[in-house]
Design a protein around this motif. Structure first.
Motif, PDB file in Angstrom:
ATOM      1  N   HIS A 207       1.642   0.462   9.279  1.00  0.00           N
ATOM      2  CA  HIS A 207       0.361   0.780   8.662  1.00  0.00           C
ATOM      3  C   HIS A 207       0.463   2.175   8.061  1.00  0.00           C
ATOM      4  CE1 HIS A 207      -1.880  -2.628  10.454  1.00  0.00           C
ATOM      5  NE2 HIS A 207      -1.092  -2.444  11.499  1.00  0.00           N
ATOM      6  N   GLY A 208      -0.203   2.377   6.928  1.00  0.00           N
ATOM      7  CA  GLY A 208      -0.096   3.660   6.242  1.00  0.00           C
ATOM      8  C   GLY A 208       1.290   3.788   5.634  1.00  0.00           C
ATOM      9  N   GLY A 209       1.809   5.010   5.665  1.00  0.00           N
ATOM     10  CA  GLY A 209       3.141   5.277   5.137  1.00  0.00           C
ATOM     11  C   GLY A 209       3.083   6.216   3.949  1.00  0.00           C
ATOM     12  N   VAL A 210       3.143   7.529   4.230  1.00  0.00           N
ATOM     13  CA  VAL A 210       3.052   8.565   3.197  1.00  0.00           C
ATOM     14  C   VAL A 210       4.223   9.519   3.382  1.00  0.00           C
ATOM     15  CG1 VAL A 210       1.626  10.385   2.170  1.00  0.00           C
ATOM     16  CG2 VAL A 210       0.536   8.428   3.291  1.00  0.00           C
ATOM     17  N   GLY A 211       4.969   9.801   2.311  1.00  0.00           N
ATOM     18  CA  GLY A 211       6.080  10.727   2.445  1.00  0.00           C
ATOM     19  C   GLY A 211       6.918  10.796   1.198  1.00  0.00           C
ATOM     20  N   SER A 212       8.209  11.019   1.381  1.00  0.00           N
ATOM     21  CA  SER A 212       9.120  11.167   0.244  1.00  0.00           C
ATOM     22  C   SER A 212      10.527  10.775   0.661  1.00  0.00           C
ATOM     23  CB  SER A 212       9.111  12.610  -0.264  1.00  0.00           C
ATOM     24  OG  SER A 212       9.410  13.523   0.779  1.00  0.00           O
ATOM     25  N   THR A 213      11.268  10.239  -0.297  1.00  0.00           N
ATOM     26  CA  THR A 213      12.687   9.957  -0.094  1.00  0.00           C
ATOM     27  C   THR A 213      13.493  10.699  -1.151  1.00  0.00           C
ATOM     28  OG1 THR A 213      12.453   7.947  -1.437  1.00  0.00           O
ATOM     29  CG2 THR A 213      12.404   7.692   0.976  1.00  0.00           C
ATOM     30  N   ILE A 214      14.796  10.823  -0.902  1.00  0.00           N
ATOM     31  CA  ILE A 214      15.696  11.481  -1.850  1.00  0.00           C
ATOM     32  C   ILE A 214      16.067  10.446  -2.910  1.00  0.00           C
ATOM     33  CG2 ILE A 214      17.876  12.704  -2.125  1.00  0.00           C
ATOM     34  CD1 ILE A 214      17.680  13.425   0.879  1.00  0.00           C
ATOM     35  N   GLY A 215      15.264  10.395  -3.981  1.00  0.00           N
ATOM     36  CA  GLY A 215      15.409   9.303  -4.923  1.00  0.00           C
ATOM     37  C   GLY A 215      15.124   7.988  -4.218  1.00  0.00           C
ATOM     38  N   ALA A 216      15.657   6.897  -4.742  1.00  0.00           N
ATOM     39  CA  ALA A 216      15.459   5.594  -4.103  1.00  0.00           C
ATOM     40  C   ALA A 216      16.468   4.589  -4.623  1.00  0.00           C
ATOM     41  CB  ALA A 216      14.036   5.082  -4.341  1.00  0.00           C
ATOM     42  N   ARG A 217      16.846   3.655  -3.731  1.00  0.00           N
ATOM     43  CA  ARG A 217      17.721   2.534  -4.074  1.00  0.00           C
ATOM     44  C   ARG A 217      17.005   1.265  -3.618  1.00  0.00           C
ATOM     45  NH1 ARG A 217      19.344   6.591  -5.874  1.00  0.00           N
ATOM     46  NH2 ARG A 217      21.467   7.450  -5.925  1.00  0.00           N
ATOM     47  N   PHE A 218      16.866   0.307  -4.546  1.00  0.00           N
ATOM     48  CA  PHE A 218      16.087  -0.893  -4.283  1.00  0.00           C
ATOM     49  C   PHE A 218      16.975  -2.131  -4.165  1.00  0.00           C
ATOM     50  CE2 PHE A 218      13.243   2.066  -6.453  1.00  0.00           C
ATOM     51  CZ  PHE A 218      12.128   2.035  -5.629  1.00  0.00           C
ATOM     52  N   THR A 276       9.351  14.355   4.585  1.00  0.00           N
ATOM     53  CA  THR A 276       8.645  13.791   5.722  1.00  0.00           C
ATOM     54  C   THR A 276       8.308  12.338   5.431  1.00  0.00           C
ATOM     55  OG1 THR A 276       6.756  14.168   7.242  1.00  0.00           O
ATOM     56  CG2 THR A 276       6.312  14.368   4.879  1.00  0.00           C
ATOM     57  N   MET A 277       7.991  11.584   6.478  1.00  0.00           N
ATOM     58  CA  MET A 277       7.447  10.237   6.344  1.00  0.00           C
ATOM     59  C   MET A 277       6.518  10.006   7.535  1.00  0.00           C
ATOM     60  SD  MET A 277       7.639   7.762   4.129  1.00  0.00           S
ATOM     61  CE  MET A 277       9.237   8.095   3.375  1.00  0.00           C
ATOM     62  N   GLU A 278       5.234   9.823   7.243  1.00  0.00           N
ATOM     63  CA  GLU A 278       4.238   9.593   8.294  1.00  0.00           C
ATOM     64  C   GLU A 278       3.814   8.126   8.248  1.00  0.00           C
ATOM     65  OE1 GLU A 278       2.474  13.584   6.279  1.00  0.00           O
ATOM     66  OE2 GLU A 278       1.272  11.727   6.382  1.00  0.00           O
ATOM     67  N   LEU A 279       3.687   7.531   9.410  1.00  0.00           N
ATOM     68  CA  LEU A 279       3.245   6.142   9.456  1.00  0.00           C
ATOM     69  C   LEU A 279       2.847   5.784  10.877  1.00  0.00           C
ATOM     70  CD1 LEU A 279       5.812   4.329  10.823  1.00  0.00           C
ATOM     71  CD2 LEU A 279       6.837   5.029   8.672  1.00  0.00           C
ATOM     72  N   VAL A 280       2.270   4.598  11.023  1.00  0.00           N
ATOM     73  CA  VAL A 280       1.938   4.052  12.330  1.00  0.00           C
ATOM     74  C   VAL A 280       2.634   2.710  12.473  1.00  0.00           C
ATOM     75  CG1 VAL A 280       0.101   3.100  13.780  1.00  0.00           C
ATOM     76  CG2 VAL A 280      -0.275   5.232  12.522  1.00  0.00           C
ATOM     77  N   LEU A 281       3.286   2.505  13.613  1.00  0.00           N
ATOM     78  CA  LEU A 281       3.876   1.225  13.964  1.00  0.00           C
ATOM     79  C   LEU A 281       2.934   0.511  14.940  1.00  0.00           C
ATOM     80  CD1 LEU A 281       7.675   1.877  14.711  1.00  0.00           C
ATOM     81  CD2 LEU A 281       6.673   0.773  12.703  1.00  0.00           C
ATOM     82  N   GLU A 282       2.457  -0.653  14.544  1.00  0.00           N
ATOM     83  CA  GLU A 282       1.701  -1.508  15.458  1.00  0.00           C
ATOM     84  C   GLU A 282       2.683  -2.481  16.095  1.00  0.00           C
ATOM     85  OE1 GLU A 282      -2.055  -4.644  15.576  1.00  0.00           O
ATOM     86  OE2 GLU A 282      -1.089  -4.162  13.657  1.00  0.00           O
TER      87      GLU A 282
END
Length: 285
Positions: A207-218, A276-282
């Motif tokens: 749930h949620g999920g706000v932050g940043s990654t070093i670029g991205a690979r999909f 950072t990466m903020e989130l909640v694990l249910e």
């Protein structure tokens, strides 16, 4: 794996976490209120001081935001742009928010993508004190009971960042949950998979999920090369894969410091956290 040197030494604890209880619910943000106050009221009505939420189409105006940017001083590995204040009503496409506190008062960290009144597609980091709900819109929330995201000075990144701290329980939560903050230079998916293994979690929902990654690979082959991003998680689960091992499925949307926008599922093992990466694990099992 990609690595960005931070101004401070890495702290030994690479995942900051608090076990808590929580509950999923939805509510409507009220028009005419600052986005921060509208979110606070929605959580308070359900008995929560804060938590996380996700949203799709909404309307904001007045509206202010910043984008990721290169650091001009070297005091941080990356920084923010000047503040943008588009006129008219901005229409959101998606977003994710962490609602917590800073200096004892409610505060949020919110990233998203949107279309401005002149048709410009953009995204970034919403400013809590200058963003007003223009029209009512619904959000999907998860309230935290026994944990709270609180902004504190982070010596590693030289920013004030949200991290989870234990708080008094009110009894409003019904599900087992963990509030997490992932620290820099570790793979997003790998962090969550390792955390779940260590805590005996067989299945979990993000749930949620706000932050940043070093670029991205999909997974479908897309690549974001610019290293500074602002990211929102749009969906996420951790569950056994075909081999039986835990696998994190992370669907995200981001904007990078050049204005490039990308969406998709992140490759496991090749998407390190930038700041950072903020989130909640249910916990589901």
């Amino acid at each position: 794996m990609r690595n960005i040197k931070q101004p401070g030494a890495p702290l030994p604890e690479r995942i900051q976490w608090v076990e808590a209880r929580g509950r999923a619910f939805s509510f409507t943000l009220q028009a005419g209120l600052p986005l921060l106050e509208a979110a606070r009221r929605g959580f308070a009505a359900e008995g929560f001081a804060g938590g996380v939420l996700n949203f799709g189409r909404g309307a904001l105006g007045p509206f202010a935001y910043v984008m990721p940017a290169l650091s001009k001083t070297g005091e941080n590995a990356a920084f923010y742009s000047d503040t943008f204040r588009p006129g008219g009503v901005t229409r959101t496409r998606l977003g994710s928010m962490t609602l917590g506190s800073r200096d004892g008062a409610p505060f949020f960290h919110c990233h998203g993508l949107w279309t401005e009144a002149d048709g410009k597609a953009s995204g970034g980091h919403m400013m809590p004190d200058e963003t007003i709900v223009a029209e009512p819109f619904e959000v999907e929330a998860f309230g935290l009971d026994g944990a709270a995201f609180t902004a504190e000075v982070d010596p590693e990144t030289n920013f004030r960042l949200f991290g989870p701290l234990a708080s008094a329980s009110t009894g409003a939560g019904t599900s087992r949950a963990f509030a997490l903050r992932l620290r820099p230079n570790q793979d997003f998916a790998g962090c969550l998979e390792g955390f779940c293994r260590a805590h005996g979690i067989a299945r979990a929902k993000i749930h949620g999920g706000v932050g940043s990654t070093i670029g991205a690979r999909f997974t479908l082959g897309g690549v974001t090369e610019p290293f500074a991003t602002e990211l929102a998680v749009t969906a996420g689960t951790i569950a056994p894969g075909a081999s039986g091992a835990l696998e994190a499925a992370l669907d995200i949307a981001l904007i990078d410091y050049t204005g490039g926008i990308a969406e998709g599922r992140l490759i496991r093992g090749d998407n390190p956290v930038l700041m950072t990466m903020e989130l909640v694990l249910e916990v589901l099992g």
